[in-house]
Design an enzyme around this catalytic site. Structure first.
Site, short mmCIF file in Angstrom:
data_model
loop_
_atom_site.label_atom_id
_atom_site.label_comp_id
_atom_site.label_asym_id
_atom_site.label_seq_id
_atom_site.Cartn_x
_atom_site.Cartn_y
_atom_site.Cartn_z
N LYS A 119 -10.21 -7.39 7.48
CA LYS A 119 -9.26 -6.99 8.52
C LYS A 119 -9.82 -7.51 9.84
CE LYS A 119 -7.58 -2.66 6.50
NZ LYS A 119 -7.78 -1.19 6.51
N LYS A 142 -1.00 -0.90 -4.47
CA LYS A 142 -2.23 -0.17 -4.10
C LYS A 142 -1.85 1.27 -3.85
CE LYS A 142 -4.76 0.02 0.30
NZ LYS A 142 -5.48 -0.80 1.30
N SER A 196 0.85 -1.18 0.00
CA SER A 196 0.00 0.00 0.00
C SER A 196 0.89 1.23 0.00
CB SER A 196 -0.89 -0.03 1.24
OG SER A 196 -1.61 1.17 1.36
N GLY A 252 -4.31 -4.48 5.79
CA GLY A 252 -3.25 -4.26 6.77
C GLY A 252 -3.53 -2.99 7.56
N ASP A 265 -13.91 -1.69 2.71
CA ASP A 265 -12.99 -1.89 3.83
C ASP A 265 -13.71 -1.40 5.09
OD1 ASP A 265 -11.02 -1.69 5.78
OD2 ASP A 265 -9.64 -0.48 4.61
N ASP A 305 -7.22 3.07 -3.10
CA ASP A 305 -7.96 3.12 -1.83
C ASP A 305 -8.20 4.58 -1.45
OD1 ASP A 305 -9.04 2.78 0.67
OD2 ASP A 305 -7.29 1.80 1.56
N LYS A 313 -2.98 5.02 -2.50
CA LYS A 313 -3.95 5.82 -1.76
C LYS A 313 -4.32 7.01 -2.63
CE LYS A 313 -4.07 3.70 2.28
NZ LYS A 313 -5.33 3.16 2.83
N GLU A 331 -11.17 0.78 -3.50
CA GLU A 331 -11.48 0.43 -2.12
C GLU A 331 -12.11 1.63 -1.40
OE1 GLU A 331 -7.93 -1.00 -0.25
OE2 GLU A 331 -8.77 -1.01 1.76
O1 SMG Z 1 -0.57 -2.23 6.81
O2 SMG Z 1 0.37 -2.21 4.87
C1 SMG Z 1 -0.40 -1.75 5.69
C2 SMG Z 1 -1.21 -0.55 5.33
C3 SMG Z 1 -2.34 -0.92 4.47
O3 SMG Z 1 -3.31 0.95 3.40
C4 SMG Z 1 -3.34 0.21 4.34
N1 SMG Z 1 -4.22 0.33 5.34
O4 SMG Z 1 -7.43 1.64 4.59
O5 SMG Z 1 -6.52 -0.17 4.00
C5 SMG Z 1 -6.47 0.89 4.60
C6 SMG Z 1 -5.24 1.32 5.35
C7 SMG Z 1 -5.61 1.61 6.76
C8 SMG Z 1 -4.51 2.08 7.61
S1 SMG Z 1 -4.18 3.73 7.41
C9 SMG Z 1 -3.81 4.23 8.99
MG MG Z 2 -8.49 0.58 3.10
#
Ligand code: SMG
Ligand code: MG
Length: 374
Positions: free
Chosen positions: A267, A165, A139, A295, A243, A193, A167, A218
């Site tokens: 999750k 992925k 991510s 994650g 999510d 995402d 953001k 996402e």
């Molecule tokens: O743990 O590799 C990881 C991060 C994966 O992007 C990730 N998590 O919305 O999926 C999500 C985000 C939430 C955590 S952001 C604080």
């Molecule tokens: Mg997410």
């Protein structure tokens, strides 16, 4: 076998690089860890759980200080009163306490780890997984410039990640996605995402992402907007994945029924624990909905558990189960999670299968609370 919760620790770990999402930028992470003990035939075995709540209530309403209080004052006391406490019963016992899934999940996880270690069984064995490694995706946060983003993605490709992925947020979407698709070429799986940053009125704009052959988008809309996600899923070509919205088995079933979840990010912390996460996997599998493992910037403890969960058959898409070094200079486990040939090994040792690095743990601990009844 008698089980009890013993200790709540807070640690603080700096991130190797800032991680920016649509709701903020993180440069370090406060993390709660729970220690449990099981006594069996006069032998004491300990287990650890990790709480995925963030520093602030931005991903969801839970956050570190709130989770610490509810664990100390509400959840741990309820479990302390239970005879023959088992991890499998935790979710039901704590059911009358509304919300706080991440706090509950951490307690279940610590007990699960302790029980499995006492029985010399692995978490992967309990789940009955058949794979010994899982494909690893990464991510990538929002970057100040597209060039900086491309440099970061290039580094992750060199590390071997099999899926990227990105953001996104309003103002950082079409251009960076186009640039990264250009860098990756047509064959590397790419997904985005939004962490709930768009509204129902953005459908036309989000449809422009269809040009980039994304695996999925996402959580484009707010957590509670299931109907909006269903409408969006009909309006755009990119599959809609949920999510934040998937907070329970019931909500997951409803989201699928409504057409709001074409794919589900699982999750454990968000749904109250790994045992519920497995049931959501089963439900999605029955309904033909692909799932993948999310994650929450976990340490090696949480990542090890995620690697086992993600080895279940229904996890047909690569998850955010990246290497320890993606976030941490030094993990708190003795064998950090590694990506080899684009894959992470499913731990085979007893319990969650990782060993805590005590020295490192003590070095990063900022507070400790005794959870045993006075
Ligand atoms: O743990 O590799 C990881 C991060 C994966 O992007 C990730 N998590 O919305 O999926 C999500 C985000 C939430 C955590 S952001 C604080
Ligand atoms: Mg997410």
């Amino acid at each position: 076998m008698t089980a009890r919760l013993c200790e709540l620790r807070e640690i603080r770990l700096p991130l190797v690089a800032p991680f920016q999402t649509s709701f903020g930028t993180q440069t370090s992470r406060r993390i709660l860890l729970v220690r449990a003990e099981v006594e069996h035939d006069g032998v004491t075995t300990e287990g650890w759980g990790e709480c995925v709540a963030g520093d602030e209530p931005t991903y969801s309403s839970e956050y570190v200080d709130g989770a610490a209080l509810v664990i100390r004052d509400v959840l741990a006391p309820r479990l302390a009163g239970v005879t023959d406490l088992r991890a499998a019963d935790v979710a039901a016992i704590l059911g009358p306490v509304r919300g706080h899934p991440m706090a509950k999940a951490a307690l279940e996880m610590a007990l699960l780890d302790a029980e499995l270690r006492a029985e010399q069984r692995s978490f992967a064995g309990l789940l009955g997984v058949r794979r010994d490694r899982i494909p690893s995706g990464v991510s990538v946060g929002i970057h100040p410039t597209v060039d900086a983003l491309l440099a970061t993605v290039t580094g992750y490709l060199d590390d071997g990640y099999v899926r990227i992925k990105l953001k996104i947020e309003p103002g950082f979407d079409l251009e960076p996605v186009a640039a990264v698709r250009g860098l990756l070429g047509p064959d590397v799986p790419l997904q985005v995402d939004a962490n709930a940053a768009y509204t129902r009125h953005d459908a036309e704009h989000l449809a422009r992402l269809d040009a980039f052959d994304l695996l999925l988008i996402e959580q484009p809309l707010p957590e509670d907007d299931l109907l909006g996600h269903a409408e969006l899923a009909r309006a755009i070509g990119t599959p809609v994945c949920l999510d934040e919205s998937i907070t329970s088995e019931t909500v997951c079933a409803d989201a699928i029924e409504l057409g709001a979840a074409e794919i589900v990010n699982i999750k454990a912390g968000r749904v109250g624990g790994y045992l519920t996460a497995r049931r959501i996997h089963d439900l999605c599998r029955e309904r033909g909905i692909p799932v993948w493992c999310g994650g929450m910037l976990e340490t090696g403890i949480g990542r090890a558990a995620n690697a086992a969960l993600a080895a279940l058959d229904g996890f047909t898409l690569p998850g955010d189960v990246s290497a320890s070094r993606r976030f941490w200079a030094t993990d708190i486990v003795t064998e950090p999670i590694e990506v080899v040939d684009g894959h992470v090994a499913v731990p085979t040792g007893a319990g969650l299968g990782v060993t805590l690095d005590r020295e490192m743990l003590d070095r990063v601990t900022t507070s400790t609370v005794d959870l045993r009844p006075a």
